[in-house]
Design a protein around this motif. Structure first.
Motif, mmCIF file in Angstrom:
data_model
loop_
_atom_site.group_PDB
_atom_site.id
_atom_site.type_symbol
_atom_site.label_atom_id
_atom_site.label_comp_id
_atom_site.label_asym_id
_atom_site.label_seq_id
_atom_site.Cartn_x
_atom_site.Cartn_y
_atom_site.Cartn_z
ATOM 1 N N ASP B 16 0.824 -1.203 0.000
ATOM 2 C CA ASP B 16 0.000 0.000 0.000
ATOM 3 C C ASP B 16 0.860 1.256 0.000
ATOM 4 O OD1 ASP B 16 -2.672 -0.564 -0.266
ATOM 5 O OD2 ASP B 16 -2.827 -1.297 1.808
ATOM 6 N N LEU B 19 2.041 1.696 -3.542
ATOM 7 C CA LEU B 19 0.972 2.181 -4.420
ATOM 8 C C LEU B 19 0.631 3.641 -4.110
ATOM 9 C CD1 LEU B 19 -1.431 -0.894 -4.484
ATOM 10 C CD2 LEU B 19 0.038 -0.057 -6.324
ATOM 11 N N GLU B 22 3.224 5.817 -5.432
ATOM 12 C CA GLU B 22 3.044 5.850 -6.883
ATOM 13 C C GLU B 22 2.000 6.901 -7.250
ATOM 14 O OE1 GLU B 22 3.898 4.842 -10.679
ATOM 15 O OE2 GLU B 22 4.858 3.990 -8.914
ATOM 16 N N LYS B 118 -10.059 3.054 0.466
ATOM 17 C CA LYS B 118 -9.140 2.724 -0.633
ATOM 18 C C LYS B 118 -9.896 1.880 -1.662
ATOM 19 C CE LYS B 118 -5.242 2.203 2.583
ATOM 20 N NZ LYS B 118 -4.490 1.144 3.296
ATOM 21 N N PRO B 119 -10.007 2.352 -2.884
ATOM 22 C CA PRO B 119 -10.685 1.536 -3.895
ATOM 23 C C PRO B 119 -9.787 0.364 -4.296
ATOM 24 C CG PRO B 119 -10.525 3.859 -4.549
ATOM 25 C CD PRO B 119 -9.591 3.656 -3.425
ATOM 26 N N VAL B 120 -10.435 -0.748 -4.663
ATOM 27 C CA VAL B 120 -9.657 -1.906 -5.106
ATOM 28 C C VAL B 120 -9.018 -1.618 -6.462
ATOM 29 C CG1 VAL B 120 -9.843 -4.293 -5.883
ATOM 30 C CG2 VAL B 120 -10.977 -3.575 -3.774
ATOM 31 N N ASP B 121 -9.754 -0.942 -7.283
ATOM 32 C CA ASP B 121 -9.248 -0.640 -8.622
ATOM 33 C C ASP B 121 -8.063 0.304 -8.548
ATOM 34 O OD1 ASP B 121 -10.062 -0.702 -11.707
ATOM 35 O OD2 ASP B 121 -9.341 1.315 -11.149
ATOM 36 N N PHE B 122 -6.987 -0.089 -9.256
ATOM 37 C CA PHE B 122 -5.746 0.677 -9.157
ATOM 38 C C PHE B 122 -5.911 2.124 -9.600
ATOM 39 C CE2 PHE B 122 -1.893 2.283 -11.292
ATOM 40 C CZ PHE B 122 -1.085 2.391 -10.192
ATOM 41 N N HIS B 123 -6.605 2.306 -10.713
ATOM 42 C CA HIS B 123 -6.733 3.674 -11.214
ATOM 43 C C HIS B 123 -7.544 4.531 -10.265
ATOM 44 C CE1 HIS B 123 -4.676 2.687 -14.844
ATOM 45 N NE2 HIS B 123 -5.487 1.654 -15.071
#
Lengths: 1072, 153
Positions: B16, B19, B22, B118-123
């Motif tokens: 996390d 990410l 990032e 926190k959304p699961v989808d990366f974008h």
């Protein structure tokens, strides 16, 4: 002072050559020389002999003493060097002059000692002549005048700077010297005064008196007296004279002081003292320390001294007039105030000579001398004992008067013969609501309602004018605000000296309150009369002595009871209304009642007018009425009671519950058969027993306490155990009532509850078990909650990471990956996303089960509209036919029910996606709804239920045969319940239309195989592949969960390719 | 010249962290992010204790706080920060996987400034983090004197 002798001595020396008488002469001379020498050596004057060369030939011891040396030291030395420390002879030397002139010369000069100190001297020089007349030297006689000079200087300084005047006069009164102070005082200059004599300035004494005064002074050596001097400008000043006669000088030394101011002050003081004596108030003054220097007679008398003693008080301390208490708490602060303000005025306590205390009012000031220095206090004291007493008396009297005044609420008014109000008191004006001035412009007629005018005019003319006053009469007044109120009044006539009636005065009282009280009394009397007359008990009064009935104390019930009318009753006596044979007993009872020995006579036989007999209980009490004693009897016909008693006995006797009557000590007075059966005792046995004999739990004292409690509360209901005759213990429920009376009674019902107790015990055990189960369930629920919480948090994180890093990889390595690789990554990414959705749905499902329900009235119709609009995006570009019934109001949680509709409609939309035209029908089955079903089957029965299942199994055949996507027909009579397992298995079972409303959502979509119908509502259960229809399999699980929580059921019907119908029911009954 | 403000990221999961960094790196915000691996370390950093003792004065512009943390959890950190006169003005954003209502309610009760799942989808996730970084580190005006500033050209 003349020095003839020494001169003679030396002159005699020149005669030494006398030859005759030589020896005798020599002896004489010797003796004489010795005598002179001794004289010269011992006198306080200095004597020195100096020759023409100014050499010292001889000095005496005095000079040696002045210069601190032996006299022989001076011999042969220059006199100017030795005596004056000069280098040459002084030109003013008296010796030089004396030698030159042959005359005695005198001079004042100074002698200078070796150490430089000097002293003043007066020197007389005598020439010492030879026989030829030439000088052979000179003699100096020297006097030390230092002291005299200094004294003179001092005198001059003192006199010159004295503030008192000073004179020196001769004995004729001429001024020889005056000082500046006197010049200033009298206005003359010194030079002027020195030409004047005493009579020129003396304003009191005549010149001859002054001369006599002077002679007196010469005799006595001095005087001190007061006189007056006339100033140059004519002013007269008071002078205090202090004179000394200087006999040697023949002069008078006089000190003169201007005492005009003092005189004036003294006069003023004398006047003040005179005034002080006359004012009768105590006046005293003291110095700053409190020592008294003036006390007037009044002050002395006030304090219990005689007037003569006032003089003797002077010099004493003012504390003799106060107690120590007064000094501390009153005088001390008083003096502080005077000191700070210059004066003070207070009440101060004083004490008399005999110790009695009295109050004074004191005014005191501080006194200053001319230069402004405080010199003492002057106080004026007034004894205010009487005033205090008067004040107190006045207060008392005022209080009394005021009390009287306040209590005088009667109005007093004076009118002329026409009725004009001339005067009235405040109470009168207040009573009417007018001001004093307003009321004086009115007549009493204006204040009286017209209906009284005639009557009052008659009273005035017939009564007041004739007899001079009226009796008390009542009428009414009108207040300023128009309200009318009752008054009573009494009026007197006023006559002038000639006996002519000039007016009237009256005392008026507002009797509103009295009237109100009278009205209340009347009402109360009426009420009482009504009660008396309508009472269901007969009431009659009988004269205690004559035993005749009094019709005035007889009510209607009595008349009816005996069949007489009121007039007839007047002629009746005791013997008429009781049977003859019972009369002795009745009379006996009557007399006992009259003597108050008893208050109730039971079962008295009464004889009606028609001769029939009945019995009544008589309760009574004697009363005094118009001087006679009556017995007021209240008769209650006991015929009814007797019947009731029979009934009671029957009821109690046949009751299956036990029954007791016990007294307050717990003895059984009566028991019924049921209780006898219950305990095994006979009635006779029990009537000899008391409660503790059968009570198995309570101790005797506890039972006594309970009985006592019941007496206070009136009753009780409790459980206990009784011991039967055979020793068995039975559980008993007791319901007991306390009946008041002469002696209290307890009425108790007793029920054998042994069986019930056993049942209760069982229930209790079951309950405990249930509680344990619930606790376990709750624990499990908590665990589940914790589980889903960590799922929520922990399970999503790795998914996020998978998704995140795949994306990163795609971004970083997109160029090096081939299509297949890209596909793999997409699969991974999609899977992660799918799992995220699964988790979210799972969590929402689990949350749904845990969320608290907020039940309220819900309009399902409007919920449906909301649900539809929420799903608008899924209807985009679709051809959908909606077929929606009117839906009733239900009771439930709106948010949850909305979710049910959303899920069901969303499913219908989803599974009709492949149809060119979707048909979605939403409706319900309840009495209020009109069933207009298009399909024939539905017409046949309004209950679109699946056929009954066998043993709860899924019957594929039947459900498939149901066909047309509609429920199989089911007649009403057929609604035998399925097994309880039917519920929750996705099958409707039967519908109890009284208890529930059934809703359905029907579509023409792909349908499903009824074989799997039971799986539809399971969590994560899907009947379609993901590729066909998306979804997680949570929606219907949520629907079921929600509906179950509402107390309803869910089930579904359908067949593959022929659409599906989803049902849910909600209880009809509104559970609040 | 842009004034960059320091972000404190409290996150135990290294994935996390990576990410999140990032997401923040897009606007060059990442070099101003301090990462604390648990609640205790976050508190050490805020109070300049232990390995952070030599830190210059000043508070971070924003704290991105995970709730489930080893040693001292996110609620405890939030509670301490919001009840400390010197720290309570620092905006705290809870950044968590939990969508549970009770976590949300508890966080707001403790005074959290924002709560982001926190959304699961990366974008979606990187978008969310990016926006957070931009908003709290660049747009939001923090209380005066509470931020240590570093200037870059």
């Amino acid at each position: 002072m003349k020095k003839d002798k020494s001169t003679k001595k030396y002159a005699v020396k020149g005669l030494e050559k006398e030859i005759t008488k030589r020896k005798r002469a020599q002896e004489v001379l010797h003796t004489s020389e010795e005598r002179y020498r001794t004289l010269v050596e011992n006198i306080s004057l200095g004597v020195t002999l100096i020759d023409t060369d100014y050499k010292i030939m001889m000095t005496n011891a005095t000079i040696g003493r002045w210069f601190n040396k032996p006299p022989s030291n001076f011999i042969g030395k220059n006199c100017f060097r030795e005596f004056e420390k000069r280098r040459a002879i002084c030109p003013h030397c008296p010796g030089v002059k004396a030698m030159a002139t042959g005359q005695t010369t005198e001079v004042e000069t100074r002698g200078v000692r070796d150490d430089g100190s000097h002293f003043l001297v007066r020197v007389q020089a005598f020439p010492l002549l030879n026989q030829d007349g030439t000088a052979q030297g000179f003699i100096e006689i020297v006097e030390d005048i230092t002291e005299r000079k200094r004294a003179k200087e001092e005198y001059k300084t003192i006199i010159g700077t004295s503030i008192d005047g000073f004179w020196i006069t001769d004995m004729q009164g001429h001024f020889l010297d005056v000082n500046d102070a006197y010049c200033n005082l009298i206005g003359y200059s010194r030079d002027e005064l020195l030409k004047l004599s005493i009579p020129d300035i003396e304003a009191v004494e005549k010149p001859e008196e002054t001369a006599a005064h002077i002679r007196k002074v010469m005799e006595t050596g001095g005087d001190r007296f007061e006189t007056r001097h006339r100033c140059k400008d004519g002013r007269i000043v008071d002078i205090e004279v202090s004179v000394n006669y200087m006999k040697e000088a023949g002069q008078m030394f006089v000190f003169l002081r201007n005492i005009t101011e003092r005189k004036r002050a003294e006069e003023l003081l004398a006047q003040l003292a005179l005034v002080a004596e006359q004012v009768g108030e105590g006046v005293a003054s003291s110095d700053m320390e409190g020592k008294l220097n003036f006390v007037n007679r009044a002050f002395a008398v006030m304090h219990g001294y005689t007037p003569e003693e006032s003089e003797r008080l002077i010099g004493k301390h003012l504390s003799i007039f106060h107690t120590s208490e007064q000094l501390e708490h009153e005088v001390k602060p008083f003096i502080e105030e005077i000191k700070s303000k210059g004066y003070a005025h207070r009440e101060i306590g004083h004490v008399r000579k005999d110790g009695t205390i009295f109050p004074t009012e004191m005014t005191a000031t501080i006194m200053y001398d001319k230069s402004g220095i405080p010199i003492g206090f002057t106080g004026i004291a007034r004894d205010i004992t009487e005033r205090k007493q008067m004040e107190r008396a006045l207060q008392e009297s005022e209080k009394k008067y005021r009390g009287l005044y306040d209590s005088l609420k009667d109005g007093i008014v004076m009118v002329d013969m026409k009725g004009n109000i001339l005067q009235c008191n405040n109470a009168y004006a207040d009573m009417l609501g007018y001001s004093h001035d307003e009321v004086k412009k009115l007549t009493y007629q204006q204040l009286t309602p017209p209906k009284w005018h005639k009557m009052e005019a008659d009273i005035v003319s017939d009564r007041i004018v004739k007899t001079g006053y009226s009796d008390l009469y009542e009428k009414e007044y009108i207040r300023k605000d128009g309200t009318v109120f009752p008054i009573d009044l009494r009026v007197w006539l006023i006559r002038d000296e000639l006996g002519e009636a000039t007016g009237m005065w009256g005392i008026i009282r507002d009797i509103t309150e009295r009237k109100r009280a009278e009205d209340a009394l009347r009402e109360s009397e009426e009420r009482f009369r009504t009660i008396f007359d309508t009472a269901s008990d007969a009431i009659i009064g009988a004269d205690v002595d004559t035993k005749r009935l009094n019709p005035k104390i007889a009510n209607k019930t009595f008349c009816q009871m005996l069949g007489y009318n009121l007039d007839e009753i007047a002629n009746l006596g005791l013997e008429d209304i009781h049977p003859k044979e019972d009369l002795p007993r009745v009379v006996e009872q009557f007399e006992k009642l009259a003597r108050r020995e008893i208050s109730v006579a039971p079962d008295i036989p009464l004889k009606r007018k028609d001769g029939t007999i009945f019995y009544a209980d008589v309760s009574t009490a004697p009363i005094e009425l118009a001087g006679r004693t009556y017995l007021i009897g209240i008769f209650r016909d006991t015929t009814e009671c007797k019947r009731a008693e029979m009934e009671y006995k029957t009821i109690i006797g046949t009751s299956i519950d036990g029954f007791w009557i016990v007294d307050m000590q717990g003895h059984f007075l009566d028991v019924n058969d049921a209780y006898c059966r219950l305990t095994g005792y006979s009635r006779e046995e029990l009537l000899k027993m008391s409660i503790p004999d059968i009570e198995a739990i309570e101790k005797p004292e506890e039972t006594a306490q309970r009985i006592h409690r019941i007496m206070e509360t009136g009753g009780d209901r409790f459980e206990t155990r009784h011991r039967c005759k055979d020793g068995r213990i039975v559980d008993i429920e007791v319901s007991v009532n306390y009946v008041r009376g002469d002696r209290g009674r307890l009425f108790a019902f007793l029920r054998d509850i042994t069986e019930r107790k056993l049942a209760e015990e069982k229930v209790k055990k079951l309950n405990e078990e249930l509680k344990r189960n619930v606790a376990q369930l709750e624990a499990a629920n908590r665990e589940l909650e914790a589980f889903s919480y960590s799922v929520s948090h922990d399970l999503r994180a790795p998914l996020r990471h998978i998704s995140g890093f795949v994306e990163l990889l795609k971004k970083d390595a997109s160029k090096t990956l081939n299509e297949k690789n890209q596909h793999y990554l997409n699969v991974i990414s999609d899977s992660a996303k799918q799992m995220g959705m699964l988790i979210d749905d799972l969590l929402s499902f689990s949350r749904m089960g845990r969320t608290e329900m907020r039940k309220t009235k819900v309009n399902l119709g409007s919920l449906l509209k909301e649900a539809k609009s929420e799903l608008q995006s899924e209807m985009q570009g679709r051809d959908i036919v909606w077929n929606i019934d009117e839906l009733p109001e239900v009771y439930g949680d709106p948010a949850m029910l909305r979710l049910v509709l959303v899920n069901l409609i969303s499913n219908a939309l989803k599974f009709t996606r492949l149809r060119p035209q979707a048909i979605i029908k939403i409706g319900c089955y309840c009495e209020d709804t009109c069933f207009e079903e298009t399909q024939g089957v539905m017409e046949a029965t309004p209950y679109p239920l699946s056929p009954p299942l066998k043993g709860g199994e899924i019957d594929e055949e039947s459900s498939l045969k149901g066909g047309e996507h509609t429920p199989a027909p089911l007649s009403r009579g057929d609604k035998s319940p399925l097994s309880t397992g039917g519920r929750g298995l996705g099958r409707g079972g039967f519908i109890d239309e009284d208890k529930e409303i059934v809703f359905y959502v029907k579509d023409n979509g792909v349908g499903f195989d009824m074989k799997y119908a039971d799986k539809l509502f399971g969590i994560f259960q899907r009947l379609h592949r993901l590729g066909e229809f998306e979804g997680t399999g949570v929606g219907l699980a949520n629907v079921r969960s929600i509906i179950q929580r509402h107390g309803g059921r869910t089930w579904a019907e359908g067949s593959v390719g022929n659409g599906a119908t989803f049902y849910f029911s909600l209880p009809r009954k509104l559970e609040v | 010249m842009i004034e960059l403000k320091r972000i404190l990221l409290v996150e135990d999961n290294p994935n996390d962290v990576e990410l999140t960094l990032e997401g923040l790196s897009e606007y060059n915000l990442a070099n101003e992010v301090v990462v604390a691996r648990d609640g205790a370390e976050a508190l050490d950093y805020l109070y300049h204790r232990e390995q952070f003792a030599d830190l210059p004065d000043g508070n971070p512009a924003v704290i991105l706080l995970d709730l489930k943390l080893p040693r001292v959890d996110g609620f405890e950190v939030l509670r301490i920060v919001k009840s400390d006169e010197k720290l309570k003005l620092i905006p705290v954003v809870v950044l968590t996987s939990s969508r549970e209502e009770r976590d949300l309610v508890e966080s707001y009760k403790l005074g959290v400034n924002a709560y982001v799942v926190k959304p699961v989808d990366f974008h979606e996730f990187t978008d969310a983090v990016k926006e957070l970084g931009i908003f709290w580190a660049l747009i939001n005006e923090p209380p005066l004197g509470s931020v240590s500033k570093k200037k870059i050209s």
